[in-house]
Design a protein around this motif. Structure first.
Motif, PDB file in Angstrom:
ATOM      1  N   SER A 116      33.571  45.479  46.788  1.00 45.38           N
ATOM      2  CA  SER A 116      34.417  46.670  46.854  1.00 45.38           C
ATOM      3  C   SER A 116      33.587  47.925  46.609  1.00 45.38           C
ATOM      4  O   SER A 116      32.521  47.870  45.988  1.00 45.38           O
TER       5      SER A 116
ATOM      6  N   VAL B  97      40.144  37.389  46.743  1.00 48.39           N
ATOM      7  CA  VAL B  97      39.428  38.475  46.070  1.00 48.39           C
ATOM      8  C   VAL B  97      39.155  38.047  44.630  1.00 48.39           C
ATOM      9  O   VAL B  97      40.049  37.541  43.937  1.00 48.39           O
TER      10      VAL B  97
ATOM     11  N   TRP C   5      35.886  46.512  53.210  1.00 50.81           N
ATOM     12  CA  TRP C   5      36.805  47.304  52.395  1.00 50.81           C
ATOM     13  C   TRP C   5      37.027  48.668  53.042  1.00 50.81           C
ATOM     14  O   TRP C   5      36.090  49.271  53.576  1.00 50.81           O
TER      15      TRP C   5
ATOM     16  N   SER D  27      42.258  48.101  50.508  1.00 53.88           N
ATOM     17  CA  SER D  27      42.623  47.167  51.571  1.00 53.88           C
ATOM     18  C   SER D  27      41.367  46.565  52.191  1.00 53.88           C
ATOM     19  O   SER D  27      40.255  47.078  52.022  1.00 53.88           O
ATOM     20  N   LEU D  28      41.567  45.475  52.916  1.00 57.16           N
ATOM     21  CA  LEU D  28      40.488  44.776  53.593  1.00 57.16           C
ATOM     22  C   LEU D  28      40.745  44.758  55.089  1.00 57.16           C
ATOM     23  O   LEU D  28      41.890  44.708  55.523  1.00 57.16           O
TER      24      LEU D  28
ATOM     25  N   ALA E  73      44.172  44.134  49.058  1.00 52.49           N
ATOM     26  CA  ALA E  73      43.300  43.235  48.312  1.00 52.49           C
ATOM     27  C   ALA E  73      43.946  42.701  47.041  1.00 52.49           C
ATOM     28  O   ALA E  73      43.411  41.769  46.429  1.00 52.49           O
TER      29      ALA E  73
END
Length: 341
Positions: free
Chosen positions: A249, A274, A297, A302-303, A320
């Motif tokens: 992250s 995660v 990221w 969010s991913l 995430a």
């Protein structure tokens, strides 16, 4: 009489051949035209400049997979308007990543006997700075937050992470002195506080904390591990099991990765998880489909990751923290980098 008949017959034959040739050309042109046109209802893709500069606004740069003349080119869209028209650069990549004005583009070159591959370091205007031959098929690429260090992984045998008959090679490149560390398997693996040696060690999927510290997948003994890497000590310390293709992250306290979940099909075994590096607590995301990708990221918790789509692959996004629901971010896209502020 026979000679008099020959000329008209010859003329007729020539006209017929010309008609057939013209028809064939038109059909070929129609087929090419269909391939060059974006899919009906798909996003518009227009040629134009694409930059990796940090002051160009928040945007997503990615490999465009929409069928047409700009397929496989690096393209850009504003982060707040991802379904809008795309600007395509003309630079083609199989895998791509970027940060701080540096890009890494893994390319294929078609040969008469076999295909070859190369890594191309790009400046912020997508101009080539330096190229390096690759030992196999590109699969992962990353750039450190400063833009100084880049990494890539290739398959040197096999072509899928789902089986056991594959081998990878992962390299780090310092773009200041152009120092190439071409195989992270030469690093010392530390397991449970002690040096660990095995013939089956395999390393792939770098994600950077900075130019010295990174995280990576280490596989050995039929297991995969999240490992913390140190460039100065040349060590890979195993810190968590059953983790592949990590992504750190922006705050440096969480790692997203794909995890093999028992009971799932052998050819689709992964779910997106995660890990909180402070508590070592795992959280499954709300994405319930098989994710065979190294997520990115977005900066808002969010991913972004790829899944199969009508044009090859689409990019999806999910929170995430395990909440919410996944949604499609970009149709016909792969290998994203989220840039700017």
């Amino acid at each position: 009489m026979i000679r008099k008949c020959r000329l008209p017959v010859l003329i007729v034959c020539i006209l017929l051949l010309a008609a057939v040739a013209g028809y064939s050309v038109r059909r070929a042109a129609e087929r090419t035209s269909r391939l060059d046109r974006p899919a009906q209802g798909g996003p518009a893709v227009l040629p134009g400049p694409v930059t990796l500069a940090g002051d160009a606004g928040r945007r997503v740069v990615f490999r465009n997979m929409v069928w047409g003349p700009h397929r496989d080119e690096l393209a850009s869209v504003p982060a707040d308007k991802p379904t809008g028209p795309r600007v395509a650069s003309g630079v083609k990549c199989l895998r791509f990543s970027a940060a701080a004005g540096t890009g890494i583009c893994l390319q294929g070159e078609h040969g008469v006997v076999r295909d070859t591959y190369r890594a191309v370091v790009l400046d912020q205007e997508l101009r080539e700075r330096r190229t390096f031959p690759l030992a196999g098929t590109p699969t992962r690429a990353r750039v450190s937050p400063s833009g100084r260090t880049v990494a890539w992984t290739v398959f040197v045998s096999g072509d899928s992470y789902t089986g056991t008959g594959f081998s990878t090679r992962t390299s780090l490149l310092d773009t200041e002195g152009w120092v190439l560390r071409d195989n992270l398997e030469t690093y010392t693996v530390i397991k449970e506080g002690r040096p660990y040696k095995a013939a089956d060690v395999n390393v792939w999927g770098v994600t950077f904390a900075d130019d010295r510290t990174f995280y990576v997948t280490v596989a050995t003994g039929g297991q995969t591990y999240l490992a913390a890497g140190d460039v100065a000590s040349r060590e890979l310390t195993l810190i968590h099991g059953n983790a592949e293709c990590p992504s750190l992250s922006p705050t440096g306290d969480r790692v997203a990765y794909k995890k093999r979940v028992p009971g799932l099909p052998a050819d689709a075994p992964w779910r997106l998880y995660v890990l909180d590096l402070r508590t070592m607590k795992e959280t499954p995301t709300a994405e319930q489909r098989n994710v065979d990708d190294q997520a990115v990221w977005t900066g808002d918790g969010s991913l972004v990751y790829s899944l199969a789509g009508d044009q090859g692959t689409d990019l999806w996004t999910v929170r995430a923290d395990g909440k919410g629901a996944p949604r499609r971010l970009l149709e016909g896209a792969l290998a994203p980098a989220v840039l700017g502020r």
